[in-house]
Scaffold this active site. Sequence first.
Site, PDB file in Angstrom:
ATOM      1  N   HIS A 206     -50.073  57.575 -21.581  1.00 10.43           N
ATOM      2  CA  HIS A 206     -49.734  56.345 -20.857  1.00 10.43           C
ATOM      3  C   HIS A 206     -50.007  56.457 -19.366  1.00 10.43           C
ATOM      4  CE1 HIS A 206     -47.061  56.362 -24.470  1.00 10.43           C
ATOM      5  NE2 HIS A 206     -47.676  55.218 -24.599  1.00 10.43           N
TER       6      HIS A 206
ATOM      7  N   ASP B 256     -47.986  60.484 -18.744  1.00 15.10           N
ATOM      8  CA  ASP B 256     -47.775  61.464 -19.814  1.00 15.10           C
ATOM      9  C   ASP B 256     -49.108  61.671 -20.530  1.00 15.10           C
ATOM     10  OD1 ASP B 256     -48.071  59.284 -21.500  1.00 15.10           O
ATOM     11  OD2 ASP B 256     -45.931  59.137 -22.006  1.00 15.10           O
TER      12      ASP B 256
ATOM     13  N   SER C 151     -46.954  50.360 -26.786  1.00 12.41           N
ATOM     14  CA  SER C 151     -46.225  51.084 -25.737  1.00 12.41           C
ATOM     15  C   SER C 151     -46.773  50.821 -24.338  1.00 12.41           C
ATOM     16  CB  SER C 151     -46.246  52.585 -26.024  1.00 12.41           C
ATOM     17  OG  SER C 151     -47.576  53.039 -26.146  1.00 12.41           O
TER      18      SER C 151
END
Length: 365
Positions: free
Chosen positions: A323, A320, A41
């Site tokens: 990340h 978040d 991610s």
Amino acid sequence: MESKLKPLELAANPLLLALLNLQNLANAVPQVPCYFIFGDSLSDNGNNNKLVTTAKVNYPPYEIDFPQGPTGRFNNGRTMHDFIVKLLGFEEYMPPFAESEGKNVLNGVNYASGASGILDETGKHRGIRIPLNDQIKNHKTIISRITTLMGNDSATKSHLSQCIYSVQIGSNDYINNYFKPESYDTSNRYAPPEYANVLVQQLSDQLKTLYNSGARKFAVYGLGLIGCTPDARVVHGTKGTHCVDKFNEGSVPFNQRLMPLIDQLNKNLTEAKFTFLNPFGSIAGLVTDIPCCKTGGGGGELCLPNLKPCDNRNKYIFWDGVHPTDAWNEMIAKSAYSTNKPQEAKPFNIQKLALQKIQIHVNPK
Ligand SMILES: *[C@@H]1O[C@H](CO)[C@@H](O)[C@H](O)[C@H]1NC(C)=O
């Protein structure tokens, strides 16, 4: 009507000069012909959007600072690779494999998938994801398409040998595997140093598979301090320190084994250039402990949809629960590109990796 300006008049006309410079920039040739991205991610830019998974982010407030809005990047704007490809002189970001088509694959493709890891099982409790082994298979599909576009194998081989292959993966083998004993048995089977051996051995095989399909310039990233994310701190507790020590103790052996692997690969695969990158240094002046958005989405670590995030996003490391922000990604991209510190890039930074001359042996037909 044709312009009949003489050179002197040209030089004396600042507006024209500015226009010419702009044109030069637009036609600038990137420092490498292509850039391929393998990862999780931290690098994904849309490959998970259509998969059944709790690890996808194609909703606001993700990419609130990105002109196209939410495309599937796990932050408020751009990934580290978005910044690196601009520094290398590309005009466009690399398309996600899921949406790649036509000629744009010649410049590179992004295969990265949120929740994925070095091990196939990693992230399975989150749903469908594309593990590194499958990302490498997807790359083989792209190689066939490049061969069709270029017309023959030796042109393809020579093209691929000049590209940068970026591999940044492994965080989920800890966060979404080893430290989730309710879903995975790896922590029963291996102590942290053994587990790091398993991961680095498998990564070594995966890098060799890429080499065997034509890759010659590799940028391989170490793990950041995965125990210092807001999510890890909230879920696992820090016992009064800043980070979850257990997490960092898990990931440190991974980096300690990855660095010597890169040295060995440089010695054994003499046609190729490998570099180890770990540009996750300075956090001075930034908010490190809380995320910018209100979390609780995905597996708890992602932003909840449609809520207003913090305003001063440039001052935060974390967008978040896990990340980093666009601002942080820009800092680490600049450092990966041009750092001279061996602890951040060894033996090459990205700029120097791009300049390495590769000799390949193309078999005459
Ligand atoms: C490099 O070559 C040596 C000697 O043949 C071998 O022992 C080692 O496993 C190789 N390492 C890698 C990563 O291929």
